[in-house]
Design a protein around this motif. Structure first.
Motif, mmCIF file in Angstrom:
data_model
loop_
_atom_site.group_PDB
_atom_site.id
_atom_site.type_symbol
_atom_site.label_atom_id
_atom_site.label_comp_id
_atom_site.label_asym_id
_atom_site.label_seq_id
_atom_site.Cartn_x
_atom_site.Cartn_y
_atom_site.Cartn_z
ATOM 1 N N SER A 145 -8.294 6.650 -0.335
ATOM 2 C CA SER A 145 -9.359 7.379 0.065
ATOM 3 C C SER A 145 -9.085 8.053 1.531
ATOM 4 N N SER A 146 -7.823 7.705 1.898
ATOM 5 C CA SER A 146 -7.610 8.269 3.278
ATOM 6 C C SER A 146 -6.696 9.492 3.036
ATOM 7 N N GLN A 147 -6.815 10.818 3.343
ATOM 8 C CA GLN A 147 -5.966 11.898 3.207
ATOM 9 C C GLN A 147 -4.444 12.062 2.822
ATOM 10 N N LYS A 148 -3.965 11.374 4.003
ATOM 11 C CA LYS A 148 -2.558 11.313 4.221
ATOM 12 C C LYS A 148 -1.838 10.446 2.923
ATOM 13 N N GLN A 149 -2.445 9.305 2.712
ATOM 14 C CA GLN A 149 -2.034 8.335 1.550
ATOM 15 C C GLN A 149 -2.346 8.977 0.399
ATOM 16 N N PHE A 150 -3.572 9.655 0.198
ATOM 17 C CA PHE A 150 -3.796 10.238 -1.061
ATOM 18 C C PHE A 150 -2.753 11.542 -1.531
ATOM 19 N N SER A 209 5.434 2.514 -4.944
ATOM 20 C CA SER A 209 4.542 3.480 -4.505
ATOM 21 C C SER A 209 4.940 4.840 -4.473
ATOM 22 N N PRO A 210 4.171 5.792 -4.107
ATOM 23 C CA PRO A 210 4.693 7.075 -4.232
ATOM 24 C C PRO A 210 5.446 7.704 -2.813
ATOM 25 N N GLN A 211 5.200 7.020 -1.757
ATOM 26 C CA GLN A 211 5.819 7.809 -0.505
ATOM 27 C C GLN A 211 7.279 7.914 -0.513
ATOM 28 N N ASN A 212 7.581 8.609 0.409
ATOM 29 C CA ASN A 212 9.133 8.950 0.328
ATOM 30 C C ASN A 212 9.888 7.871 1.092
ATOM 31 N N THR A 213 9.886 6.835 0.645
ATOM 32 C CA THR A 213 10.679 5.622 1.209
ATOM 33 C C THR A 213 11.970 6.068 1.401
ATOM 34 N N ASN A 269 0.740 -1.352 -0.041
ATOM 35 C CA ASN A 269 -0.061 0.094 0.025
ATOM 36 C C ASN A 269 0.803 1.268 0.036
ATOM 37 N N THR A 270 0.279 2.220 -0.595
ATOM 38 C CA THR A 270 1.086 3.548 -0.347
ATOM 39 C C THR A 270 0.831 4.243 1.054
ATOM 40 N N GLU A 271 1.844 4.680 1.467
ATOM 41 C CA GLU A 271 2.091 5.169 2.740
ATOM 42 C C GLU A 271 2.132 6.641 2.723
ATOM 43 N N ARG A 272 1.859 7.120 4.039
ATOM 44 C CA ARG A 272 2.052 8.595 3.962
ATOM 45 C C ARG A 272 3.320 8.992 4.036
ATOM 46 N N PHE A 273 3.585 10.230 3.744
ATOM 47 C CA PHE A 273 5.171 10.497 3.697
ATOM 48 C C PHE A 273 5.324 10.637 5.293
#
Ligand SMILES: NC(=O)c1ccc[n+]([C@@H]2O[C@H](COP(=O)([O-])OP(=O)(O)OC[C@H]3O[C@@H](n4cnc5c(N)ncnc54)[C@H](O)[C@@H]3O)[C@@H](O)[C@H]2O)c1
Ligand SMILES: O=P([O-])([O-])O[C@@H]1[C@@H](O)[C@H](O)[C@@H](O)[C@H](O)[C@@H]1O
Length: 548
Positions: free
Chosen positions: A378-383, A313-317, A263-267
């Protein structure tokens, strides 16, 4: 499954293809070896290597004090060496039980076994469409007799791993086996699923780390396959490293590559003293700092294990500390965020419009999708992670055109993603491109792009893994004007920016420019591989057809 054709050791005198990628054809019989020989004094074939002497030609630009712009051609010599031994390669997916992971696994099994299945529209055979390596061709040169272009499969430019031979494994916070995961994904035809079900039901993801704060709360109901601990710890690093070693040993692998398709994580917040340096990051993990994400723990584990890690995914891993750690360990990393449908189209269309002198002034990108990815987003931080990766893709093309755009001027650009369960994995991408044209006119381009998201993303995972592995077998030596080399042979930089064609937010070595223009990304990748066999970049000048 038939192994690859033995790699020939052809030479310039044409005693057979220099390197073959005799792919295991769909019926498992290795096809007639394909390939080519480069006949050049700058290219040498040995049993184990391709060695080339390459002159890299660029143009230096300087501006004098009185504003005169001077362009000076520059030549840099590089020697390349390519290890021709195609390894037995393992691909470990983080998020293996997801839509992409289960779809990709079924697709590789289907191709490996040459499956054909019934659909409403008739028989469908397995293929690798959508993979740039397996589904596209590249111009090798010009036929001396006919003058026609000679095009070969991209996969044949260098001795690459064939996806049919990938050994697949991975982790998931959900314990469903891959057959049940495939059912949950609602991507594939029942007739195909029936043909691969037995094999996939025997595949069970390894337990993974789960730090609830990094993904949407709506993912909690699938988190039933966990390594204990809800924040970073050194035990997690050691467990992941052991998992990799066990997988490699159990399958008698030469190499493993790990790909994040979870899944996409929050930054993650960038915190001095926590994730700003390699040492601080390792310390933060040992201390269980809550700002270290699961994807960063996987990245650190792979770097320490010497295994390439790619983030789909797009998070800043890759926080600064992770990049520094990769550089310290000469480990390969790549990312971020598969570029599969709406953004891939955008990076091609914006390149076309702006390079045609059309002033793009507004991009409205809307999409809705109903898969679990959409649920998480659909969760803002992940979006927000996804909004960033989808929004920055036009920056380089805009900045390059000072005729159309003043400094810091950009088109309006909005990105909207909505979760609509009814459409499942069949993501709808609706875009409007609005541009100024001649004498105050306007052009409006509206696109309705229905993307079957996982069927578009899965082939990209193949490309990312195969190219990342190829890069582990390429070494390069810069040659000074006096013919010496100060550093000797070395690998490419740890950050594999060559992977950018498959990614929305390409990670580049610190300080290197980000290129998002799709055509530039593909030609960069191709021309680096051409240089490895001593061939010039394809310039498309075709002077032979213009000067008689
Ligand atoms: N076209 C595309 O599908 C596309 C394009 C670009 C990027 N992506 C990204 O790829 C990723 C996967 O997409 P998908 O459609 O397969 O999503 P998905 O939700 O179907 O699959 C993600 C999987 O990851 C698992 N997971 C979550 N956290 C985990 C962890 N810490 N360790 C191991 N497993 C974990 C989930 O259980 C799930 O099975 C998403 O981040 C998505 O944004 C997808
Ligand atoms: O199609 P694309 O622009 O490459 O990107 C896709 C988005 O449109 C979609 O909303 C998201 O859920 C996928 O993960 C993927 O990122």
């Amino acid at each position: 499954m038939a192994p690859h054709a033995e790699i020939g050791n052809g030479s310039a005198n044409g005693d057979g293809p220099a390197h073959t990628n005799g792919a295991a054809s769909s019926n498992g019989v290795t096809s007639t070896p394909k390939g080519f020989v480069v006949d050049s004094p700058n290219v040498e074939y040995t049993e184990n290597e391709i060695r080339s002497k390459y002159t890299y030609r660029t143009t230096d630009v300087t501006t004098t004090e009185d504003g005169k712009v001077i362009a000076t051609p520059r030549e840099t010599r590089y020697d390349f060496v390519v290890d021709r031994k195609v390894p037995k390669l393992g691909m470990m997916l983080v998020g293996w039980g997801g839509n992409n992971g289960s779809t990709l696994t079924a697709g590789i099994i289907a191709n490996r076994r040459g499956l054909v299945w019934e659909t409403r529209k008739g028989e469908q055979a397995a293929n690798y469409y959508g993979s740039v390596i397996m589904g596209s061709t590249v111009k090798l040169g010009t036929d001396t007799k006919t003058g026609d272009d000679v095009n070969i499969p991209f996969h044949d430019i260098l001795p690459m791993v064939h996806p049919n031979d990938l050994v697949i494994g991975g982790w998931d916070i959900s314990k469903l086996d891959l057959a049940k995961s495939m059912d949950r994904a609602h991507v594939l035809e029942p007739t195909l699923k029936a043909l691969v079900r037995k094999e996939m039901s025997a595949m069970v993801p390894l337990p993974s780390i789960y730090y609830p704060d990094f993904i949407a709360a709506n993912q909690e109901d699938r988190a039933d396959n966990l390594i204990p601990g809800d924040k970073a710890s050194w035990e997690h690093v050691e467990k992941i490293r052991q998992d990799i070693r066990d997988f490699k040993a159990a399958n008698n692998l030469d190499k493993v590559i790990v790909q994040w398709t979870a899944n996409t994580e929050r930054f993650a917040e960038l915190i001095k003293g926590v994730n700003d340096t390699a040492d601080n990051l390792l310390k933060a993990i040992k201390e269980g700092h809550p700002e270290v994400s699961p994807s960063t723990v996987f990245a650190v584990s792979c770097i320490l294990e010497g295994v390439p890690f790619i983030n789909g995914s797009p998070q800043n891993t890759f926080v600064d500390g992770a990049i520094e750690l990769a550089e310290k360990h000469n480990a390969f990393i790549g990312g971020d965020d598969f570029k599969s449908g709406q953004t891939k189209m955008k990076s091609a269309l914006v390149d076309f419009l702006i390079n045609a002198g059309i002033k793009l002034t507004s991009i409205a990108s809307y999409n809705h999708l109903g898969n679990n990815d959409g649920k998480n987003l659909s969760s803002q931080k992940q979006f927000r992670s996804k909004e960033i990766s989808k929004s920055n893709v036009v920056d380089d093309m805009v900045k390059a055109n000072s005729v159309l755009y003043a400094p810091d001027e950009k088109p309006d650009h909005c990105v909207v993603i909505k979760y609509m369960p009814a459409v499942g994995d069949d993501k709808r991408a609706l875009d409007e491109y609005y541009a100024e044209i001649f004498l105050g006119g306007h052009q409006t381009i509206s696109i309705n792009n229905i993307c079957e998201d996982s069927l578009l993303a899965s082939p990209l995972i193949i490309d990312l893994v195969i190219i990342a592995e190829m890069m582990t077998r390429i070494k390069v030596k810069a040659i000074s004007s006096d013919g010496t080399s100060t550093k000797g042979y070395q690998a490419f930089h740890s950050v594999l920016s060559i992977l950018s064609y498959m990614l929305k937010a390409p990670l580049t070595p610190p300080g290197a420019p980000v290129i998002n223009a799709l055509a530039k990304q593909r030609s960069a990748m191709l021309n680096i591989f051409r240089a490895c066999v001593g061939l010039e970049p394809e310039s498309d000048m075709t002077l032979e057809h213009k000067i008689y």
